[in-house]
Design an enzyme around this catalytic site. Structure first.
Site, PDB file in Angstrom:
ATOM      1  N   LYS A  10       0.814  -1.216   0.000  1.00 28.19           N
ATOM      2  CA  LYS A  10       0.000   0.000   0.000  1.00 28.19           C
ATOM      3  C   LYS A  10       0.847   1.265   0.000  1.00 28.19           C
ATOM      4  O   LYS A  10       0.320   2.362  -0.150  1.00 28.19           O
ATOM      5  CB  LYS A  10      -0.936   0.007   1.211  1.00 28.19           C
ATOM      6  CG  LYS A  10      -1.994  -1.069   1.147  1.00 28.19           C
ATOM      7  CD  LYS A  10      -2.917  -0.997   2.340  1.00 28.19           C
ATOM      8  CE  LYS A  10      -3.967  -2.088   2.260  1.00 28.19           C
ATOM      9  NZ  LYS A  10      -4.861  -2.070   3.421  1.00 28.19           N
ATOM     10  N   CYS A  11       2.159   1.128   0.173  1.00 23.12           N
ATOM     11  CA  CYS A  11       3.073   2.273   0.265  1.00 23.12           C
ATOM     12  C   CYS A  11       3.715   2.533  -1.089  1.00 23.12           C
ATOM     13  O   CYS A  11       4.379   1.658  -1.654  1.00 23.12           O
ATOM     14  CB  CYS A  11       4.146   1.975   1.308  1.00 23.12           C
ATOM     15  SG  CYS A  11       5.484   3.191   1.371  1.00 23.12           S
ATOM     16  N   GLY A  12       3.552   3.739  -1.593  1.00 23.23           N
ATOM     17  CA  GLY A  12       4.124   4.101  -2.887  1.00 23.23           C
ATOM     18  C   GLY A  12       5.635   3.995  -2.920  1.00 23.23           C
ATOM     19  O   GLY A  12       6.208   3.486  -3.896  1.00 23.23           O
ATOM     20  N   ARG A  15       6.569   0.354  -3.072  1.00 24.13           N
ATOM     21  CA  ARG A  15       6.317  -0.194  -4.410  1.00 24.13           C
ATOM     22  C   ARG A  15       7.399   0.254  -5.399  1.00 24.13           C
ATOM     23  O   ARG A  15       7.854  -0.537  -6.228  1.00 24.13           O
ATOM     24  CB  ARG A  15       4.934   0.228  -4.920  1.00 24.13           C
ATOM     25  CG  ARG A  15       3.791  -0.469  -4.228  1.00 24.13           C
ATOM     26  CD  ARG A  15       2.457  -0.248  -4.949  1.00 24.13           C
ATOM     27  NE  ARG A  15       2.176   1.148  -5.238  1.00 24.13           N
ATOM     28  CZ  ARG A  15       1.493   1.971  -4.441  1.00 24.13           C
ATOM     29  NH1 ARG A  15       1.029   1.534  -3.279  1.00 24.13           N
ATOM     30  NH2 ARG A  15       1.263   3.218  -4.807  1.00 24.13           N
TER      31      ARG A  15
END
Length: 114
Positions: A10-12, A15
């Site tokens: 969920k963390c940019g 990712r």
């Protein structure tokens, strides 16, 4: 080269760091979704030691109740216990290679480990 990333999908930033690792053919990546596969207290201590930082420096503040719980001023043992019990308190992404360990914020920090 092998790399392990403690990842939150969920963390940019997490990712993006993972994408960097996956796009390099020379890197064999192991992905650990640390919110599901919580690292042990001992593993966290080893990662921070190898990164040359304190557990307090690896504490995620944004989006957590770390400040309200007094963890910003807590000793390393208390912080490690809290992280092992509630992995949302672990700053991400943590990446480990044979060259070392780092919290890869910004994501380009991962390149220093390759």
């Amino acid at each position: 080269m092998k790399a392990t990333i403690w990842h939150n999908p969920k963390c940019g930033t997490s990712r993006k760091a993972l994408a960097i690792l996956e796009n390099l053919s020379k890197v064999d990546v192991t992905v650990v979704e640390y919110l599901k596969e919580v690292p042990t207290r001992d593993k966290l201590a080893q990662l921070y030691r190898d990164a040359g930082i304190t557990p307090n420096q690896g504490l995620r503040i944004r989006g957590t109740d770390a400040k309200e719980r007094g963890l910003l001023e807590a000793d390393a043992d208390t912080v490690l216990d809290a992280m092992a019990a509630e992995p949302i308190l672990i700053e991400r992404p943590l990446v480990e290679t044979e060259k070392g360990v780092a919290i890869c914020r910004p994501q380009d920090e991962v390149l220093k480990l390759l």
